[in-house]
Enzyme design. Structure first.
Site, PDB file in Angstrom:
ATOM      1  N   LYS A 209     -13.509  12.098  14.988  1.00  0.00           N
ATOM      2  CA  LYS A 209     -14.505  12.612  15.905  1.00  0.00           C
ATOM      3  C   LYS A 209     -13.584  12.867  17.344  1.00  0.00           C
ATOM      4  O   LYS A 209     -14.245  13.705  17.803  1.00  0.00           O
ATOM      5  CB  LYS A 209     -15.613  11.418  16.199  1.00  0.00           C
ATOM      6  CG  LYS A 209     -15.016  10.286  16.647  1.00  0.00           C
ATOM      7  CD  LYS A 209     -15.186   9.947  18.024  1.00  0.00           C
ATOM      8  CE  LYS A 209     -14.448   8.699  18.455  1.00  0.00           C
ATOM      9  NZ  LYS A 209     -14.431   8.540  19.912  1.00  0.00           N
ATOM     10  N   GLU A 299      -6.316  10.476  22.760  1.00  0.00           N
ATOM     11  CA  GLU A 299      -5.795  10.091  21.418  1.00  0.00           C
ATOM     12  C   GLU A 299      -5.694  11.272  20.547  1.00  0.00           C
ATOM     13  O   GLU A 299      -4.796  11.401  19.618  1.00  0.00           O
ATOM     14  CB  GLU A 299      -6.591   9.157  20.735  1.00  0.00           C
ATOM     15  CG  GLU A 299      -6.568   7.749  21.345  1.00  0.00           C
ATOM     16  CD  GLU A 299      -5.140   7.244  21.031  1.00  0.00           C
ATOM     17  OE1 GLU A 299      -4.049   7.519  20.368  1.00  0.00           O
ATOM     18  OE2 GLU A 299      -4.973   5.739  21.403  1.00  0.00           O
TER      19      GLU A 299
END
Length: 356
Positions: A209, A299
């Site tokens: 996601k 990330e």
């Protein structure tokens, strides 16, 4: 809670680590338990300042944390006697940190990963990194390590949690009993954990996601409308589901908090660092310079290429992820992204559950 944990150590005093320390401390106080809560950070000066003011000025200025939290830069002290250790360090530094101080862990400690990413080089999920490193560091206790590894994921934006806005999350472990122990130390009036035994699905949902959120951020930065963003989110969930199922995850996980829930929050919120990274890219910031305009780690920048490699190894088609990687590697510009997303062969929508 007295029977569940004598001490909980949160390793990493960034935004999510600090917010989670607050969650645990508030839970302990709610139940009148004697469980100790300690927050570790590598910067001794910053931790000393937090001990004096109970405020993390870098991430949450003005927010006073619980008096029951202990702050330290001494990792051996933080881990000594800790029954539950929460790992709130970036995905790409988890192995390095565990190798340094894994021997300080109590042999019975439950390890909870908050990081959402795949390790570069190995393609390992964080639970796999923990398993491998601790088997090396503590071979005598390696037989039961897998049963003591837990992951937490969901729509958990730290800035909303620190303000005690109602939030739900998923705690996953191979052992339901382990998941229940971790859930018990973070269940309070504003934070509701659900348990799950699908570690693979929860981790894949949480890390992919971020890649989809970066793409949605690019769409927003280019002033694309809601149709575009909704399309990317929906097809992004299809990509995530294909990969999760190929790796052994469960379909129902992807329609829950760790799948759809986390995807919606991360793609929609301006508080999401991955969403914001995408907007910066759309506005002309190069992938290499994202670190100069953002104080927190996105990330997805490091994870996206690893996700694409993992998908290729398993024969999984992930066009959105591949397009994001092409942008990050400067193989296409953000202006060329849309055709890459939409220029696919026509097929049935239900084909999203197939491997091709």
């Amino acid at each position: 809670m007295q029977n569940i944990a004598h001490k909980v150590a949160i390793v990493g005093a960034g935004s999510w680590g600090t917010a989670f320390a607050k969650i645990v401390a508030d839970t302990v106080e709610t139940h009148g338990a004697s469980t100790g809560v300690v927050l570790w950070g590598r910067n001794a000066d910053a931790m000393s300042a937090m001990a004096d003011t109970r405020i993390n000025e870098r991430y949450f200025p003005g927010v006073v944390l619980s008096q029951s939290i202990e702050y330290t830069a001494d990792i051996q002290h933080a881990l000594a006697g800790a029954d539950i250790v929460v790992l709130a360090v970036p995905a790409q530094s988890l192995r390095e940190n565990l190798l340094k101080w894994g021997s300080f862990l109590e042999p019975h400690a439950i390890l909870v990963s908050l990081a959402k990413g795949l390790e570069r080089g190995t393609g390992y999920r964080m639970s796999e990194v923990i398993q491998e490193v601790l088997t090396q560091v503590s071979p005598v206790n390696s037989n039961d390590i897998s049963g003591r590894i837990c992951v937490l994921s969901g729509p958990n934006l730290a800035k909303e949690i620190i303000q005690e806005e109602p939030t739900a999350s998923v705690v996953a472990a191979s052992s339901e009993q382990t998941a229940e122990k971790v859930a018990a130390i973070c269940a309070n009036s504003y934070f509701r954990p659900y348990t799950n035994t699908d570690i693979v699905g929860v981790e894949i949902g949480g890390l992919v996601k971020n890649v989809i959120a970066l793409c949605v951020g690019i769409c927003e930065g280019k002033d694309y409308g809601d149709n575009s963003k909704a399309s990317v989110m929906t097809r992004g969930l299809a990509e995530t589901t294909r990969l999760a199922l190929a790796l052994g995850g469960k379909l129902e996980t992807m329609s829950g908090l760790a799948g759809m829930g986390d995807l919606i929050a991360t793609c929609s919120s301006p508080l999401s660092r991955n969403h914001m990274a995408g907007k910066h890219l759309a506005q002309g910031v190069s992938p290499e310079d994202l670190g100069t305009v953002m104080t927190q780690t996105a990330e997805s920048v490091k994870t996206a290429p690893v996700v694409a490699e993992l998908a290729q190894r398993h024969g999984i088609e992930m066009p959105i992820t591949e397009a994001v990687v092409a942008v990050l590697q400067n193989r296409i510009t953000v202006d060329e992204l849309a055709p890459k997303l939409l220029g696919r062969a026509l097929k049935s929508e239900s084909a999203h559950l197939s491997r091709s």
